[in-house]
Design an enzyme around this catalytic site. Sequence first.
Site, PDB file in Angstrom:
ATOM      1  N   GLU A 161       0.847  -1.203   0.000  1.00  0.00           N
ATOM      2  CA  GLU A 161       0.000   0.000   0.000  1.00  0.00           C
ATOM      3  C   GLU A 161       0.876   1.244   0.000  1.00  0.00           C
ATOM      4  OE1 GLU A 161      -2.494  -0.128   3.458  1.00  0.00           O
ATOM      5  OE2 GLU A 161      -3.204  -2.127   2.930  1.00  0.00           O
ATOM      6  N   LYS A 202       2.140   4.594   1.524  1.00  0.00           N
ATOM      7  CA  LYS A 202       2.216   5.076   2.909  1.00  0.00           C
ATOM      8  C   LYS A 202       1.880   6.570   2.872  1.00  0.00           C
ATOM      9  CE  LYS A 202       4.963   4.972   7.098  1.00  0.00           C
ATOM     10  NZ  LYS A 202       4.831   6.363   7.466  1.00  0.00           N
ATOM     11  N   ASP A 224       1.220  10.288   3.796  1.00  0.00           N
ATOM     12  CA  ASP A 224       1.972  11.121   4.744  1.00  0.00           C
ATOM     13  C   ASP A 224       1.018  12.099   5.415  1.00  0.00           C
ATOM     14  OD1 ASP A 224       4.097  11.968   6.129  1.00  0.00           O
ATOM     15  OD2 ASP A 224       5.041  13.073   4.487  1.00  0.00           O
ATOM     16  N   ARG A 252      -4.244   9.161  17.165  1.00  0.00           N
ATOM     17  CA  ARG A 252      -3.384   8.093  17.671  1.00  0.00           C
ATOM     18  C   ARG A 252      -2.910   8.380  19.097  1.00  0.00           C
ATOM     19  NH1 ARG A 252       1.871   6.729  18.186  1.00  0.00           N
ATOM     20  NH2 ARG A 252       2.280   4.516  17.934  1.00  0.00           N
ATOM     21  N   TYR A 307      -7.188   2.335   5.961  1.00  0.00           N
ATOM     22  CA  TYR A 307      -6.306   1.213   5.631  1.00  0.00           C
ATOM     23  C   TYR A 307      -6.490  -0.033   6.487  1.00  0.00           C
ATOM     24  CZ  TYR A 307      -3.409   3.598   9.143  1.00  0.00           C
ATOM     25  OH  TYR A 307      -2.960   4.214  10.262  1.00  0.00           O
ATOM     26  N   LYS A 324       2.400  -5.439   3.913  1.00  0.00           N
ATOM     27  CA  LYS A 324       1.671  -6.164   4.959  1.00  0.00           C
ATOM     28  C   LYS A 324       1.455  -7.610   4.532  1.00  0.00           C
ATOM     29  CE  LYS A 324      -0.980  -2.028   6.103  1.00  0.00           C
ATOM     30  NZ  LYS A 324      -2.259  -1.322   6.064  1.00  0.00           N
ATOM     31  N   LYS A 362      10.662   3.272   3.541  1.00  0.00           N
ATOM     32  CA  LYS A 362      10.652   4.741   3.424  1.00  0.00           C
ATOM     33  C   LYS A 362      11.458   5.189   2.206  1.00  0.00           C
ATOM     34  CE  LYS A 362       9.899   7.115   6.961  1.00  0.00           C
ATOM     35  NZ  LYS A 362       8.911   7.748   7.784  1.00  0.00           N
ATOM     36  N   CYS A 396      21.786  47.785  -1.401  1.00  0.00           N
ATOM     37  CA  CYS A 396      20.535  47.301  -1.998  1.00  0.00           C
ATOM     38  C   CYS A 396      20.684  47.148  -3.513  1.00  0.00           C
ATOM     39  CB  CYS A 396      19.406  48.280  -1.684  1.00  0.00           C
ATOM     40  SG  CYS A 396      17.848  47.811  -2.472  1.00  0.00           S
ATOM     41  N   CYS A 415      18.237  49.928  -5.175  1.00  0.00           N
ATOM     42  CA  CYS A 415      18.383  51.383  -5.076  1.00  0.00           C
ATOM     43  C   CYS A 415      19.773  51.814  -4.623  1.00  0.00           C
ATOM     44  CB  CYS A 415      17.323  51.951  -4.126  1.00  0.00           C
ATOM     45  SG  CYS A 415      17.608  51.491  -2.409  1.00  0.00           S
ATOM     46  N   CYS A 456      16.968  46.893   3.472  1.00  0.00           N
ATOM     47  CA  CYS A 456      17.256  48.156   2.809  1.00  0.00           C
ATOM     48  C   CYS A 456      16.433  49.211   3.547  1.00  0.00           C
ATOM     49  CB  CYS A 456      16.845  48.096   1.340  1.00  0.00           C
ATOM     50  SG  CYS A 456      16.798  49.742   0.608  1.00  0.00           S
ATOM     51  N   CYS A 481      13.083  53.258  -2.590  1.00  0.00           N
ATOM     52  CA  CYS A 481      13.499  51.957  -3.146  1.00  0.00           C
ATOM     53  C   CYS A 481      12.317  51.354  -3.931  1.00  0.00           C
ATOM     54  CB  CYS A 481      13.918  51.040  -2.006  1.00  0.00           C
ATOM     55  SG  CYS A 481      14.486  49.435  -2.561  1.00  0.00           S
TER      56      CYS A 481
END
Length: 679
Positions: A113, A115, A117, A136, A236, A299, A323, A417, A420, A435, A441
């Site tokens: 399956e 996974k 995220d 959880r 799942y 699984k 992973k 900058c 300018c 700046c 500017c």
Amino acid sequence: MNSEEAAARINYLVKSLNHHNFLYYQQAAPSISDLEFDQLLAELQLLENQFPEFQQPDSPTLRVGGEVTRNFKTVAHDFPFLSLSNSYSREDLEEFDQRIRKSVNQSFSYVCELKFDGVAIGLQYEQGLFTKAVTRGDGVQGDEVTANIKTIQSIPLKLQGSGFPDQFEIRGEIFMPLKSFESLNKNRRAELEDLGYDEEQVAEKLFKNPRNAAAGSIKMQESAEVAKRKLDCFMYAMMGDFPGTESHYDNLMLAKQWGFKVSEFSKQCANLDEVYAFINKWDVDRDQLPFDIDGIVVKVNEYAVQRVLGSTAKSPRWAIAYKFKARQAKTILDKITYQVGRTGSITPVANLRAVFLAGTTVKRASLHNADFIAEMDIREGDTVYVEKGGEIIPKVVAVEASMRDLFSEPHQYITHCPECGTELIRHEGEANHYCPNDATCPPQLTGRISHFVSRKAMDINSMGEKTIELLVREGLVSNVADLYDLKFEQIIQLEGFKEQSTRNIIEGIEASKLIPFERVLFAIGIRYVGETVAKKLALHFRNIHAIAHADVQSLLEAEEIGEIIAKSVQGFFGNQNNQLLLDRLKSAGLQFQLDEEAYKPKSNLLEGKSFVVSGVFSLFSRDELKKKIEENGGKVLSGVSASTSYLVAGEKMGPEKRKKAEKLNVAVISEQEFVEMIS
Ligand code: IVH
């Protein structure tokens, strides 16, 4: 409509809307338009308001949220919430497979399956109705977040078909689709920029990845806000025994039949080679998915074998997560350039030789600030590794020093900058250079003007970014007050301008003179003064003169104004240039005091009375109710005390509030009773 007809119509609407939701969110095959759907939903909401006794437990109106849950209740799990052990290579998986083969002597297969995220969730159902959602937590107990989870459209409130146990739990992963994540961060960015946060502060406050955004969302206090976050959920595993299902895959198919969203990509694999093929496919194809995955879960399919293997305290022995590695690419950093933000903050940018990474072509990566470049010793011409983790913006993670040109020199951070030429400054304790030339500017000028004309500010929608840049470049405008001196003849001679477009601009500017004071206050761009804060200031002080002359202490007395905002407001009005600007805007005719008429009480029916509003209401939102109280001369308080006249109790109000009100002899009234008071 009599009550019998209403019951029948409500029945029909719930069934029909749930069916359309299923087609839309699970099958991705809607059969009616969004408008038609919204109309049916509105009709249902109206009928439920009139006949609350007929509201059904699986009504789609329950998904829009509204419940305020101050604290989440802790609930013990019926089955421990296990996690998975991780693997990172073929060898790890071989070892996993060997271990199983040593423990069992029957044949078995795997299910692979994706996974997902996101955040794990357990959903409980009783008699086919969704009753509870628990996070959880620590694996033994978690937080009950039912109201928030109800806002997820793909979670069935009522199951389809038959044969489900009286009571059972199903587990899955809540996630935020990439599209929802991007638009959430886009809106957040716009709001933060409007408040004057610089790039570093914005980056810090944005959600780093969809997983964090999902986790933050399911723990929000207001489910109406969660509803806006557009979460989704793949299931799942169903917990416990399900007669007739001997394998995990059968169990998934059964869940699907009952209306749960189950990934179409789960696959039965006869052996490890098929598992490797699945992993290899998704290591490449994961970039095409509309959500993030961080690996593959392998699984054992057969329950009989799962039972023999059992679990450790932490994870089942019959499953393992593989992973994926973060996507990396090697490329050449051609040049380091610098961006100047609306507040003058400088952001260094790596301009890269284009490279393909995780589904997109990457040409630029943020280099954060001078310290980051110095610490990594990043130089122009270097070969660098860029990585796209869960984050959307790629980052430079390493320099390949061995490939560095012999004559390369450490990068010299700019001192002036790039726009300018003003010498940059860096405040103590801050990572960014600035700046300081906010007067001339160019990006600072155009940024401020863009904010000023934006929809929520002065709403001069005939004036886009390009026009502003052009006006600044041509020297016609160098601050927001100059807009009000613009003449028709000056604009029409600009490139691309015709009679109508010129007239639109002139009319837009003219119309903005009627924009109410609180929005003008937001538009002038005081750092940290957003839309809401501007409103609070305007309401508290009533005119610009009072705000400009308020000391920090009196500013702090206004609602929602803290030290940082108060100092910023004071700094703004203490600046002579700003004062000159405000004088010019005042002469141009902008609104600099509150429209007392608009805020005048509509009646004095509630004069001298104070109210606390709590719970969920059917006729008004809580804010609307508060507004009604104020419009009629009443006062809104945040907590029940002896001085409270009434507690307006909505549905799902906490029992503590009621107890307190009763103890203090405060009258508890319903929404209906309140409506009668003001009608
Ligand atoms: S099965 C007892 N399957 O990964 C087995 N978990 O540590 C429990 N996850 O946060 C997990 N996709 O929520 C399983 N297809 C999938 C999954 C999955 C994501 C999450 C799970 C937990 C973590 C495992």
